[in-house]
Every structure is written in C-alpha cells, then in structure tokens.
Design an enzyme around this catalytic site. Structure first.
Site, PDB file in Angstrom:
ATOM      1  CE  LYS A  38      -6.887  -9.938  -2.155  1.00 19.98           C
ATOM      2  NZ  LYS A  38      -6.744  -8.621  -2.127  1.00 19.98           N
ATOM      3  NE  ARG A 143      -7.011  -1.562  -3.941  1.00 16.94           N
ATOM      4  CZ  ARG A 143      -6.573  -3.127  -3.847  1.00 16.94           C
ATOM      5  NH1 ARG A 143      -7.665  -3.656  -4.492  1.00 16.94           N
ATOM      6  NH2 ARG A 143      -6.265  -3.532  -3.107  1.00 16.94           N
TER       7      ARG A 143
HETATM    8  C1  LIG Z   1      -4.938  -8.866  -2.386  1.00 22.00           C
HETATM    9  C2  LIG Z   1      -4.895  -8.081  -1.902  1.00 22.00           C
HETATM   10  C3  LIG Z   1      -3.267  -9.039  -2.364  1.00 22.00           C
HETATM   11  C4  LIG Z   1      -2.571 -10.060  -2.706  1.00 22.00           C
HETATM   12  O1  LIG Z   1      -3.551 -10.456  -3.664  1.00 22.00           O
HETATM   13  P1  LIG Z   1      -3.049 -11.321  -4.626  1.00 22.00           P
HETATM   14  O2  LIG Z   1      -3.084 -10.813  -6.333  1.00 22.00           O
HETATM   15  O3  LIG Z   1      -3.493 -12.607  -4.469  1.00 22.00           O
HETATM   16  O4  LIG Z   1      -1.029 -11.920  -4.356  1.00 22.00           O
HETATM   17  C5  LIG Z   1      -1.741  -7.698  -1.628  1.00 22.00           C
HETATM   18  N1  LIG Z   1      -2.367  -6.731  -1.605  1.00 22.00           N
HETATM   19  C6  LIG Z   1      -3.154  -6.741  -1.561  1.00 22.00           C
HETATM   20  C7  LIG Z   1      -3.418  -4.827  -1.034  1.00 22.00           C
HETATM   21  C8  LIG Z   1      -4.002  -6.548  -1.405  1.00 22.00           C
HETATM   22  O5  LIG Z   1      -5.686  -6.155  -1.689  1.00 22.00           O
END
Ligand SMILES: *Cc1c(COP(=O)(O)O)cnc(C)c1O
Length: 370
Positions: A38, A143
């Site tokens: 993402k 969250r």
């Molecule tokens: C964005 C996200 C991740 C990855 O996060 P990073 O900090 O880029 O490794 C993992 N799990 C969830 C639920 C996320 O929203």
C-alpha cells in the site's frame, strides 16, 4: 527529462526483500510472510519483485483496488488464482459494500466484527467459495480488533466463526504502532499468542497464521526476540525503505535510498529569513513561526505538499535545510551548501513512508526505475 520524479531502486528493494525473508522466516521462525504494497499503490515493478521471491507467501494491501491490480500484473492460473502461487491478503477490515469483491479477489481477509463475518459467509456461499479470515485482536493500540481484556468475548466470537460453513478461521492478527503508537513487545505479543493457543485448545482446531504485526515488529525479529508462536508478520516499510517503525532504526542488511525524489530549482534569491508585514495564516491555514537567521540564500524547487510531505524529505546534500512550502513550491536554505547551485539544477531527497505514499499517488510525479 520530466521533474519532479521519483527514482525507485529495484536492486536495493530486491535485497531488502531478501533480508526481511532471512530475518522473519529463517531466523525468527515465521512460517509465512506477508509483504505490504500500500505504500506505493501496488507498483507493478515492485509487485513483480515480490512475486519473484519464493519465500514471500502473501502480497498484502489495505485497498481492494490495489489487490485487484495484482491479478493484472501477475496474471491468473486456470482456477482464477494469482499465477505463481502467491496469495493475496486484505489488511483493512472490510466495508459491507465491498464483500463481493473480497470474496472474488482476497485469499485471506482480516476482520473484527462478527456481523461482517456472517455477511462474508453468505457472500462466499453465494460464490461457492470458502473465505479464509484472520480475526483481529486489539492488544492496546486501540485501532481495529476485539479488545484483548475481554477474552471471553474473543473466545465466543471465535467459536461462532467456527460454526460458519463458508468461512475458514486461519488465525488471529494484531496491529500496533498505529493509532496508539503502542510498541509490540515480548509481553503484549506473548499474551496475543496465548489467545491463539486458547482458541485452539477450546475448539480443537489449528490456527496456522498467528500474525504479530507490521514493521514495528522488525526490531524484535532482528534481535532474535520475536516471541515463539508468532508465525506471520505483515511488513511494508522495512522492505521498502530499510527502516523499522518502533524505534526508527535500520533493519540489518537492508539498504536505504530506495526511493529518491528529484526536483528542479526554479528560483535562487538572497532574502531575509523573516517575512515582512502583518502576519496571518499560511497557505494551509496555520500560523507559522520563523526564526531570524539574517539574510539567506534561498532556492525554490518545483514540487510541493501536493506531491510529497515536507517532514518526510531528507536532502541528499546535508547542507540543505528545508524551510517550508505550499502546495506546489518548497523553499530550501542553501546558504551553507558547498555546491554552487544554479537555476535548473536538480536536488535529490531520500524520502520516508509518508513521502513514498504521496509521491507514488501524485499524478504529477514521474516514476523512474533503476
Ligand atoms: C499498513 C499495514 C501493515 C504494514 O505496515 P508497515 O508499517 O508498512 O510494515 C500491516 N498491517 C496492517 C493492518 C496495516 O494496515
């Protein structure tokens, strides 16, 4: 040549992927690994790199639009699954309005609400499919997820999920380092593993995915301290930028400078450091503060807050100081630079997570691969 542009170093990212595989799977005992796309909206070249590494099990994203891109980029096999055996994972808990697409494109979906899970069961039944899910547990970051202190509720929901015909509970997952900025540690992650064990014991099932978190867990894995029983992590930042998000360190063996933003200088003038006249609000409605540093040599580059986030830019020329900016301009103090900058020169910046996100979503920023 068109500016601003973002230079994506695929060689470095390929190495970083390999380092994350080494640390999480070979050294920390994870049985599966999800790498997250993402941060760059599922860039096709990076998605292909992930697909090339046989030890990457899941491509994960929080947006269904990006997950759909995987199918265009990698193609499908005769059963309509992603070609090459990779599985897709949806990170954001689903909207009711996207459940049909989830069933169609997502192999494993993270969910927290039993009401949504039941709708997902119906949707999967209608499509003649079994939908794999991870039940999200909130270990204090506040969250998404069922709250960890209400354990009986978690066990009830898990038992109810197990009665649904078209849902397979693959495991549980937790996310930290987000809303509450809570750091994953041996204690909260061990308690999380305990919840998985209890669900297995009470129901006589095996949960093969106990997903311990994001890049905030990398400092634990990297020092051999990821608690036993965590069998999966979901890593974006660390394989893309080489950094971890709990203590902002660099992950061992990774390279920085994977994403370099380049912008062109459109003005160089000597001006005072304090604006002149009655002061009001800046372009974004804030009341700014300026320090009087006397006269300075100021350069304007043709890139702005619409394309990148100022706090996320680290000038490659360490003598440059970022003064501020608005939607389309960023002002640099180049007074102390050794290099004699002139109009038309290109200035480079290493960028961190938000910068990567902005530059790769701005339609004004050209993408270059190297
Ligand atoms: C964005 C996200 C991740 C990855 O996060 P990073 O900090 O880029 O490794 C993992 N799990 C969830 C639920 C996320 O929203």
């Amino acid at each position: 040549m068109k500016y601003p542009r973002i230079i994506i170093d695929l060689k470095k990212i390929e190495n970083n992927i390999e380092q994350i595989v080494r640390i999480t799977k070979r050294e920390s005992g994870c049985t599966t690994l999800a790498l997250v796309t993402k941060g760059h909206c599922a860039d096709p070249e990076i998605v292909k790199l992930l697909a090339k590494n046989p030890e990457v099990d899941f491509l994960a994203d929080s947006r269904i639009e990006n997950i759909k891109k995987y199918y265009d980029i990698l193609g499908t096999d005769e059963n309509g699954n992603l070609a090459g055996g990779k599985k897709s994972m949806m990170l954001r808990i689903p909207m009711q309005s996207e459940l049909a697409e989830i069933v169609k494109y997502v192999d494993v979906c993270q969910v927290s609400e039993i009401e949504t899970i039941k709708l997902l069961d119906k949707e999967a039944a209608a499509a003649g499919k079994i939908q794999d899910i991870l039940l999200m547990i909130d270990m204090g970051d506040l969250r998404e997820g069922l709250f960890f202190r209400d354990k009986e509720k978690i066990y009830e929901v898990a038992a109810e999920i197990l009665t649904l015909n078209n849902i397979k509970l693959r495991g549980i997952s937790v996310n930290m380092n987000c809303y509450g900025a809570i750091i994953p540690k041996e204690d909260n992650l061990s308690e999380f593993v305990g919840i998985a064990k209890e669900i297995e014991k009470r129901n006589g099932v095996v949960l093969d995915i106990v997903s311990g978190g994001n890049s905030g867990t990398m400092y634990l894995s990297d020092s051999g301290r990821l608690p036993e029983g965590i069998t999966n992590v979901r890593i974006g930042e660390s394989h893309l930028l080489g950094t971890e998000s709990s203590y902002l360190g660099q992950v061992s063996g990774t390279e920085l400078g994977t994403f370099i933003l380049e912008a062109e200088i459109v003005e160089i003038q000597v001006k005072p450091s304090l604006p002149i006249g009655e002061s009001g609000h800046d372009a974004f409605g804030h009341i700014p503060y300026y320090e009087d540093k006397g006269e300075m040599k100021r350069a304007i580059i043709a890139v702005g807050k619409q394309d990148v986030e100022l706090d996320s830019m680290i000038p490659l020329d360490e003598k440059i100081e970022i003064m501020g900016g608005s939607s389309d301009h960023i002002i640099l103090d180049i007074t102390h630079c050794e290099r004699e900058y002139k109009l038309g020169d290109i200035v480079g910046f290493r960028i961190s997570y938000t910068g990567m996100l902005r530059t790769t979503t701005s339609e004004y920023v050209e993408r270059i691969y190297k």
